[in-house]
Design a protein around this motif. Sequence first.
Motif, PDB file in Angstrom:
ATOM      1  N   ALA A 110      -2.873   1.118  -8.491  1.00 50.48           N
ATOM      2  CA  ALA A 110      -3.909   0.626  -7.584  1.00 50.48           C
ATOM      3  C   ALA A 110      -3.347  -0.403  -6.620  1.00 50.48           C
ATOM      4  O   ALA A 110      -3.649  -0.378  -5.409  1.00 50.48           O
ATOM      5  CB  ALA A 110      -5.063   0.024  -8.386  1.00 50.48           C
ATOM      6  N   VAL A 111      -2.509  -1.311  -7.102  1.00 52.27           N
ATOM      7  CA  VAL A 111      -1.914  -2.335  -6.241  1.00 52.27           C
ATOM      8  C   VAL A 111      -0.982  -1.703  -5.219  1.00 52.27           C
ATOM      9  O   VAL A 111      -0.986  -2.072  -4.032  1.00 52.27           O
ATOM     10  CB  VAL A 111      -1.157  -3.382  -7.091  1.00 52.27           C
ATOM     11  CG1 VAL A 111      -0.318  -4.290  -6.205  1.00 52.27           C
ATOM     12  CG2 VAL A 111      -2.142  -4.204  -7.907  1.00 52.27           C
ATOM     13  N   ILE A 112      -0.167  -0.738  -5.651  1.00 52.41           N
ATOM     14  CA  ILE A 112       0.755  -0.070  -4.731  1.00 52.41           C
ATOM     15  C   ILE A 112      -0.013   0.637  -3.616  1.00 52.41           C
ATOM     16  O   ILE A 112       0.339   0.540  -2.430  1.00 52.41           O
ATOM     17  CB  ILE A 112       1.658   0.918  -5.502  1.00 52.41           C
ATOM     18  CG1 ILE A 112       2.625   0.155  -6.402  1.00 52.41           C
ATOM     19  CG2 ILE A 112       2.428   1.818  -4.540  1.00 52.41           C
ATOM     20  CD1 ILE A 112       3.407   1.033  -7.359  1.00 52.41           C
ATOM     21  N   LEU A 113      -1.066   1.354  -3.975  1.00 43.14           N
ATOM     22  CA  LEU A 113      -1.885   2.034  -2.966  1.00 43.14           C
ATOM     23  C   LEU A 113      -2.520   1.030  -2.008  1.00 43.14           C
ATOM     24  O   LEU A 113      -2.551   1.248  -0.785  1.00 43.14           O
ATOM     25  CB  LEU A 113      -2.969   2.867  -3.643  1.00 43.14           C
ATOM     26  CG  LEU A 113      -2.500   4.146  -4.351  1.00 43.14           C
ATOM     27  CD1 LEU A 113      -3.659   4.767  -5.128  1.00 43.14           C
ATOM     28  CD2 LEU A 113      -1.951   5.151  -3.348  1.00 43.14           C
ATOM     29  N   ALA A 114      -3.036  -0.080  -2.551  1.00 40.92           N
ATOM     30  CA  ALA A 114      -3.679  -1.089  -1.706  1.00 40.92           C
ATOM     31  C   ALA A 114      -2.685  -1.703  -0.722  1.00 40.92           C
ATOM     32  O   ALA A 114      -3.008  -1.907   0.452  1.00 40.92           O
ATOM     33  CB  ALA A 114      -4.306  -2.174  -2.580  1.00 40.92           C
ATOM     34  N   VAL A 115      -1.474  -1.990  -1.190  1.00 42.92           N
ATOM     35  CA  VAL A 115      -0.461  -2.597  -0.315  1.00 42.92           C
ATOM     36  C   VAL A 115       0.033  -1.595   0.722  1.00 42.92           C
ATOM     37  O   VAL A 115       0.165  -1.929   1.910  1.00 42.92           O
ATOM     38  CB  VAL A 115       0.712  -3.139  -1.158  1.00 42.92           C
ATOM     39  CG1 VAL A 115       1.861  -3.578  -0.257  1.00 42.92           C
ATOM     40  CG2 VAL A 115       0.244  -4.307  -2.019  1.00 42.92           C
ATOM     41  N   LEU A 116       0.294  -0.355   0.302  1.00 40.55           N
ATOM     42  CA  LEU A 116       0.825   0.651   1.222  1.00 40.55           C
ATOM     43  C   LEU A 116      -0.139   0.948   2.368  1.00 40.55           C
ATOM     44  O   LEU A 116       0.292   1.196   3.501  1.00 40.55           O
ATOM     45  CB  LEU A 116       1.134   1.944   0.459  1.00 40.55           C
ATOM     46  CG  LEU A 116       2.381   1.937  -0.431  1.00 40.55           C
ATOM     47  CD1 LEU A 116       2.536   3.274  -1.142  1.00 40.55           C
ATOM     48  CD2 LEU A 116       3.633   1.636   0.390  1.00 40.55           C
ATOM     49  N   PHE A 117      -1.433   0.910   2.091  1.00 42.42           N
ATOM     50  CA  PHE A 117      -2.423   1.219   3.124  1.00 42.42           C
ATOM     51  C   PHE A 117      -3.072  -0.037   3.710  1.00 42.42           C
ATOM     52  O   PHE A 117      -3.402  -0.068   4.896  1.00 42.42           O
ATOM     53  CB  PHE A 117      -3.513   2.142   2.556  1.00 42.42           C
ATOM     54  CG  PHE A 117      -3.029   3.522   2.245  1.00 42.42           C
ATOM     55  CD1 PHE A 117      -2.967   4.486   3.235  1.00 42.42           C
ATOM     56  CD2 PHE A 117      -2.628   3.860   0.962  1.00 42.42           C
ATOM     57  CE1 PHE A 117      -2.518   5.769   2.960  1.00 42.42           C
ATOM     58  CE2 PHE A 117      -2.168   5.137   0.677  1.00 42.42           C
ATOM     59  CZ  PHE A 117      -2.122   6.097   1.673  1.00 42.42           C
ATOM     60  N   GLY A 118      -3.247  -1.065   2.892  1.00 40.68           N
ATOM     61  CA  GLY A 118      -3.951  -2.251   3.356  1.00 40.68           C
ATOM     62  C   GLY A 118      -3.173  -3.069   4.373  1.00 40.68           C
ATOM     63  O   GLY A 118      -3.733  -3.499   5.396  1.00 40.68           O
ATOM     64  N   LEU A 119      -1.876  -3.296   4.120  1.00 43.51           N
ATOM     65  CA  LEU A 119      -1.074  -4.097   5.053  1.00 43.51           C
ATOM     66  C   LEU A 119      -0.965  -3.439   6.428  1.00 43.51           C
ATOM     67  O   LEU A 119      -1.217  -4.097   7.448  1.00 43.51           O
ATOM     68  CB  LEU A 119       0.315  -4.360   4.455  1.00 43.51           C
ATOM     69  CG  LEU A 119       0.406  -5.436   3.373  1.00 43.51           C
ATOM     70  CD1 LEU A 119       1.834  -5.579   2.890  1.00 43.51           C
ATOM     71  CD2 LEU A 119      -0.112  -6.763   3.890  1.00 43.51           C
ATOM     72  N   PRO A 120      -0.588  -2.154   6.524  1.00 41.60           N
ATOM     73  CA  PRO A 120      -0.525  -1.538   7.864  1.00 41.60           C
ATOM     74  C   PRO A 120      -1.884  -1.513   8.557  1.00 41.60           C
ATOM     75  O   PRO A 120      -1.955  -1.744   9.781  1.00 41.60           O
ATOM     76  CB  PRO A 120      -0.021  -0.116   7.578  1.00 41.60           C
ATOM     77  CG  PRO A 120       0.664  -0.200   6.270  1.00 41.60           C
ATOM     78  CD  PRO A 120      -0.086  -1.229   5.485  1.00 41.60           C
ATOM     79  N   MET A 121      -2.955  -1.256   7.828  1.00 42.23           N
ATOM     80  CA  MET A 121      -4.270  -1.228   8.457  1.00 42.23           C
ATOM     81  C   MET A 121      -4.679  -2.607   8.956  1.00 42.23           C
ATOM     82  O   MET A 121      -5.205  -2.757  10.065  1.00 42.23           O
ATOM     83  CB  MET A 121      -5.308  -0.697   7.453  1.00 42.23           C
ATOM     84  CG  MET A 121      -5.166   0.783   7.136  1.00 42.23           C
ATOM     85  SD  MET A 121      -6.282   1.331   5.809  1.00 42.23           S
ATOM     86  CE  MET A 121      -7.869   1.140   6.627  1.00 42.23           C
TER      87      MET A 121
END
Length: 340
Positions: A110-121
Amino acid sequence: MRSGSLARYIGTRLLLAIPMVWILLTMVFVLMRVAPGDPVSAALGARLSADQLAERRAAAGFDAPILQQYWDFLGHIVRLDFGRTLTDNRPVTDIIVENGGATLTLTLAAVILAVLFGLPMGLHAGRRRDKPDDIVIRLFGILTFAAPVFFVGLLFQLFFGKALGWLPTSGQASPVVQATVETKTHILLLDTIIAGDGEATGDVLKHLVLPAVTLGLLTLGVLVRMTRVNVIQTLGSDYVESARARGIPDRTVVVRHALRNALVPVITVMGLQAALLLGGAVLTEQTFNWPGIGNQLVDYLNNRDYTAVQGIITFFALVVVLISLLIDIINALVDPRIRY
């Protein structure tokens, strides 16, 4: 000098963590004893005679004075002994070891998915302030943060599992995979990789998708909003304007200068989200029948096994303190000014 200041900062944070742990442990101990009666009677009162209950209370130490119980509780925690369950007489440490791998897999994914998509967005929204794409991303962040995690999980199960049939809706893996893969690390995904069974690894990953995305959305919304706000603030700072005036490409200015400084408060907030993530993991595990610690916690709550609940909540509290400490150290590495 820098290495000395970093070591001094880490030492200070370690010392400050001691009273934090003590306060958390004291709160857990008190909250588990404010209910009337005692844990043994609550869990086993309907199944044992009065003499048997008295014997079990004495064996568990609940007939001792409250201060003696408190000191025994602290002494066991120092030895990483989280007690034994009342309903099935299992060491809570065994539950953490056996079920912790599933919870760790879920939360890390969950953290990996959040970081991979959250930071660029968040970075894109900050650069495109008040543009249509920024508005869409902001709305997405608000919705993902506000939506109840169990409700999102149910929607995913209905749409991707039942309606489309793309992904499994419950469990950590197929029964065949769970029965055939040898348990070495108590992390099923890692065990399948060690066994070299690509088909089993694929099966575990398919089962992981829906619960990981459900839990990741809970953190992604916060990450998007925090990254956007801090990128906007950083892009308006003097050193960014100076870098642009020297002719440095805008992409370099944003990535190397603005984003790095914007990450400090974002990392701090992500650390504070640890408790929220653990709470979300409990609901997610229940929704997807995921065999983690959170699922076990709910079972023991339903059985009113307060000693098991006490041990698991104590473990969660220690994990939150450890994550908070790690976040402080990471912030000191990212921004040297924090060390002084």
